[in-house]
Design a protein around this motif. Structure first.
Motif, PDB file in Angstrom:
ATOM      1  N   THR A   1       0.787  -1.261  -0.131  1.00  0.00           N
ATOM      2  CA  THR A   1      -0.013   0.025   0.013  1.00  0.00           C
ATOM      3  C   THR A   1       0.895   1.261   0.230  1.00  0.00           C
ATOM      4  O   THR A   1       0.217   2.286   0.009  1.00  0.00           O
ATOM      5  N   CYS A   2       2.118   1.241   0.225  1.00  0.00           N
ATOM      6  CA  CYS A   2       2.751   2.473   0.274  1.00  0.00           C
ATOM      7  C   CYS A   2       4.246   2.136   0.071  1.00  0.00           C
ATOM      8  O   CYS A   2       4.757   1.043  -0.169  1.00  0.00           O
TER       9      CYS A   2
ATOM     10  N   HIS B   1       6.790   1.958   2.188  1.00  0.00           N
ATOM     11  CA  HIS B   1       7.224   1.208   3.153  1.00  0.00           C
ATOM     12  C   HIS B   1       7.232   0.007   2.638  1.00  0.00           C
ATOM     13  O   HIS B   1       8.324  -1.108   2.766  1.00  0.00           O
ATOM     14  N   CYS B   2       5.931  -0.458   2.033  1.00  0.00           N
ATOM     15  CA  CYS B   2       5.839  -1.906   1.571  1.00  0.00           C
ATOM     16  C   CYS B   2       6.745  -1.989   0.609  1.00  0.00           C
ATOM     17  O   CYS B   2       7.144  -3.447   0.557  1.00  0.00           O
TER      18      CYS B   2
ATOM     19  N   TYR C   1       4.158  -9.931   2.287  1.00  0.00           N
ATOM     20  CA  TYR C   1       3.246  -9.715   1.127  1.00  0.00           C
ATOM     21  C   TYR C   1       2.776 -11.175   0.505  1.00  0.00           C
ATOM     22  O   TYR C   1       3.693 -11.813   0.582  1.00  0.00           O
TER      23      TYR C   1
ATOM     24  N   THR D   1      -1.347   3.975   5.686  1.00  0.00           N
ATOM     25  CA  THR D   1      -2.058   2.797   5.143  1.00  0.00           C
ATOM     26  C   THR D   1      -1.701   1.514   5.566  1.00  0.00           C
ATOM     27  O   THR D   1      -2.346   0.541   5.114  1.00  0.00           O
ATOM     28  N   CYS D   2      -0.568   1.314   6.310  1.00  0.00           N
ATOM     29  CA  CYS D   2      -0.217   0.021   6.855  1.00  0.00           C
ATOM     30  C   CYS D   2       0.504   0.039   8.055  1.00  0.00           C
ATOM     31  O   CYS D   2       0.872   1.083   8.413  1.00  0.00           O
TER      32      CYS D   2
ATOM     33  N   HIS E   1       3.814  -0.629   8.639  1.00  0.00           N
ATOM     34  CA  HIS E   1       4.914   0.055   8.410  1.00  0.00           C
ATOM     35  C   HIS E   1       4.989   1.686   8.784  1.00  0.00           C
ATOM     36  O   HIS E   1       5.607   2.208   9.272  1.00  0.00           O
ATOM     37  N   CYS E   2       3.595   2.228   7.990  1.00  0.00           N
ATOM     38  CA  CYS E   2       3.355   3.817   8.355  1.00  0.00           C
ATOM     39  C   CYS E   2       3.446   3.884   9.907  1.00  0.00           C
ATOM     40  O   CYS E   2       3.633   4.812  10.344  1.00  0.00           O
TER      41      CYS E   2
ATOM     42  N   ALA F   1       6.622   3.883  11.696  1.00  0.00           N
ATOM     43  CA  ALA F   1       7.116   5.107  11.416  1.00  0.00           C
ATOM     44  C   ALA F   1       6.875   6.321  12.246  1.00  0.00           C
ATOM     45  O   ALA F   1       7.514   7.060  12.728  1.00  0.00           O
TER      46      ALA F   1
ATOM     47  N   ALA G   1       7.982  11.605   9.936  1.00  0.00           N
ATOM     48  CA  ALA G   1       7.490  10.258   9.575  1.00  0.00           C
ATOM     49  C   ALA G   1       7.008   9.862   8.168  1.00  0.00           C
ATOM     50  O   ALA G   1       6.984   9.152   7.493  1.00  0.00           O
TER      51      ALA G   1
ATOM     52  N   TYR H   1       3.822  11.672   7.255  1.00  0.00           N
ATOM     53  CA  TYR H   1       2.411  11.973   7.312  1.00  0.00           C
ATOM     54  C   TYR H   1       2.033  13.316   7.608  1.00  0.00           C
ATOM     55  O   TYR H   1       2.628  14.345   8.308  1.00  0.00           O
TER      56      TYR H   1
END
Lengths: 78, 78
Positions: free
Chosen positions: A12-13, A15-16, A67, B12-13, B15-16, B19, B65, B67
């Motif tokens: 989704t982003c 980071h992914c 994933y 979105t996930c 990882h976000c 962060a 981060a 966002y």
């Protein structure tokens, strides 16, 4: 040199994509990983390697990143 | 101890959230960060700190981060 495109779902982003790139880059022979992110859908992961890659190893790397490998399609060999 | 809930958009996930948690945890006095992820929408970020936090510092940490801080609402003080 071979580039194979893998379909990976769940990213989704950025980071992914970083996580997937990091895991795939660990595979022996991988030269470059490029990802066209389709957030929430299936993203195209282009892996350039010295020789063809073992799909099971690719699947495991993608899984390790968190994933799922949906499909692969061999690309051009240079 | 004070818990303030901040609205942060763009996550979105996991990882976000990692962060954002990492950056907020760096702020002096922050004890705990808990995030209710609303992927693609506005997520609730609950920050527990020894004393009230400077909103500008929180905004900067969230920005660091990657966002955006949308709003904040003071929570219960214990």
């Amino acid at each position: 040199m071979t580039t194979t495109t893998y379909a990976v779902s769940g990213m989704t982003c950025g980071h992914c994509t970083s996580a997937v790139t990091e895991e795939l880059t660990k595979l022996p022979g991988v030269q470059q990983v490029r990802i066209d992110l389709n957030a929430g859908g299936t993203s195209a992961v282009h892996v350039t390697s010295e020789t063809g890659l073992d799909e099971a190893a690719v699947r495991e790397a993608v899984d390790e990143a968190g994933y799922e490998l949906a499909a692969s399609s061999p690309g051009a060999t240079a």
